[in-house]
Design a protein around this motif. Structure first.
Motif, short mmCIF file in Angstrom:
data_model
loop_
_atom_site.label_atom_id
_atom_site.label_comp_id
_atom_site.label_asym_id
_atom_site.label_seq_id
_atom_site.Cartn_x
_atom_site.Cartn_y
_atom_site.Cartn_z
N ASP A 59 -9.21 -5.20 10.64
CA ASP A 59 -7.99 -5.96 10.39
C ASP A 59 -8.34 -7.19 9.58
O ASP A 59 -8.93 -8.13 10.11
CB ASP A 59 -7.34 -6.36 11.72
CG ASP A 59 -6.03 -7.08 11.55
OD1 ASP A 59 -5.60 -7.31 10.39
OD2 ASP A 59 -5.43 -7.45 12.56
N PRO A 60 -8.00 -7.21 8.30
CA PRO A 60 -8.37 -8.35 7.47
C PRO A 60 -7.72 -9.66 7.91
O PRO A 60 -8.27 -10.74 7.70
CB PRO A 60 -7.93 -7.96 6.06
CG PRO A 60 -6.96 -6.86 6.24
CD PRO A 60 -7.29 -6.20 7.53
N LEU A 74 -6.95 -5.25 -1.08
CA LEU A 74 -6.40 -3.90 -0.93
C LEU A 74 -6.29 -3.31 -2.33
O LEU A 74 -5.60 -3.87 -3.19
CB LEU A 74 -5.02 -3.95 -0.26
CG LEU A 74 -4.33 -2.62 0.01
CD1 LEU A 74 -5.14 -1.79 1.00
CD2 LEU A 74 -2.93 -2.86 0.54
N ALA A 75 -7.01 -2.22 -2.58
CA ALA A 75 -7.01 -1.61 -3.91
C ALA A 75 -7.33 -0.13 -3.79
O ALA A 75 -7.91 0.32 -2.81
CB ALA A 75 -8.04 -2.30 -4.80
N ALA A 99 -4.13 -15.79 -5.91
CA ALA A 99 -4.56 -16.27 -4.59
C ALA A 99 -5.57 -17.40 -4.72
O ALA A 99 -5.49 -18.40 -4.02
CB ALA A 99 -5.12 -15.12 -3.77
N LEU A 100 -6.54 -17.23 -5.62
CA LEU A 100 -7.55 -18.27 -5.81
C LEU A 100 -6.94 -19.54 -6.38
O LEU A 100 -7.31 -20.65 -5.98
CB LEU A 100 -8.68 -17.75 -6.71
CG LEU A 100 -9.56 -16.67 -6.09
CD1 LEU A 100 -10.52 -16.10 -7.13
CD2 LEU A 100 -10.32 -17.22 -4.90
N GLN A 101 -6.01 -19.40 -7.30
CA GLN A 101 -5.35 -20.56 -7.89
C GLN A 101 -4.50 -21.31 -6.86
O GLN A 101 -4.53 -22.53 -6.80
CB GLN A 101 -4.48 -20.13 -9.07
CG GLN A 101 -3.85 -21.29 -9.82
CD GLN A 101 -3.04 -20.81 -11.01
OE1 GLN A 101 -2.63 -19.65 -11.08
NE2 GLN A 101 -2.81 -21.69 -11.96
N PRO A 107 -1.16 -11.90 2.03
CA PRO A 107 -1.28 -10.72 2.90
C PRO A 107 -0.29 -9.60 2.57
O PRO A 107 -0.63 -8.43 2.71
CB PRO A 107 -1.04 -11.27 4.30
CG PRO A 107 -0.42 -12.60 4.13
CD PRO A 107 -0.81 -13.10 2.77
N GLU A 108 0.89 -9.95 2.08
CA GLU A 108 1.86 -8.92 1.74
C GLU A 108 1.40 -8.10 0.53
O GLU A 108 1.84 -6.98 0.32
CB GLU A 108 3.25 -9.52 1.49
CG GLU A 108 3.33 -10.45 0.30
CD GLU A 108 2.82 -11.87 0.55
OE1 GLU A 108 2.72 -12.62 -0.43
OE2 GLU A 108 2.52 -12.23 1.69
N ASP A 109 0.47 -8.66 -0.25
CA ASP A 109 -0.07 -7.96 -1.41
C ASP A 109 -1.50 -7.46 -1.17
O ASP A 109 -2.12 -6.90 -2.08
CB ASP A 109 -0.05 -8.87 -2.64
CG ASP A 109 1.36 -9.22 -3.06
OD1 ASP A 109 2.19 -8.30 -3.16
OD2 ASP A 109 1.64 -10.41 -3.30
N GLY A 110 -2.04 -7.71 0.02
CA GLY A 110 -3.37 -7.21 0.36
C GLY A 110 -4.52 -8.06 -0.15
O GLY A 110 -5.60 -7.54 -0.36
#
Length: 115
Positions: A59-60, A74-75, A99-101, A107-110
């Motif tokens: 579970d991430p 997630l890919a 995300a880094l920026q 989480p909704e995009d993994g």
């Protein structure tokens, strides 16, 4: 006479349907997104380098907690480089950068970050 002609024709039709059904399932499995853990190997620590990822099970949301660097993504698997995630040219690339920026997980995009 008609039965002798129809039987081989039916066999060919069923063989074609069966081959298509098995091919579709194999392709469908390869495009299933999976989680990948960011495990950078020196000298590259680039989160866009697919070789810096290994398959992740778990579970991430409980494994990753933070805002500084990539933890899990997630890919789908890269069909041209099996065993690695498809990142470049995919929506995943822009999501990692976003995300880094922003300094927070998506989480909704993994996309998950950690300190």
């Amino acid at each position: 006479m008609k039965i002798k002609i129809l039987l081989p024709l039916l066999a060919v039709v069923f063989a074609g349907i069966g081959a298509f059904a098995f091919t579709e399932k194999a392709v469908e499995k390869k495009f299933t997104p999976t989680y990948w853990e960011f495990t950078p190997q020196a000298p590259s620590t680039d989160p866009l380098d697919q070789e810096n990822y290994t398959p992740f099970v778990g579970d991430p949301s409980t494994f990753c907690d933070g805002d500084a660097r990539i933890c899990v993504i997630l890919a789908t698997e890269d069909l041209s480089h099996p065993g690695f995630p498809a990142i470049l040219g995919e929506p995943v690339e822009s999501l990692i950068e976003q995300a880094l920026q922003e300094g927070e997980s998506l989480p909704e995009d993994g996309i998950y970050l950690r300190d």
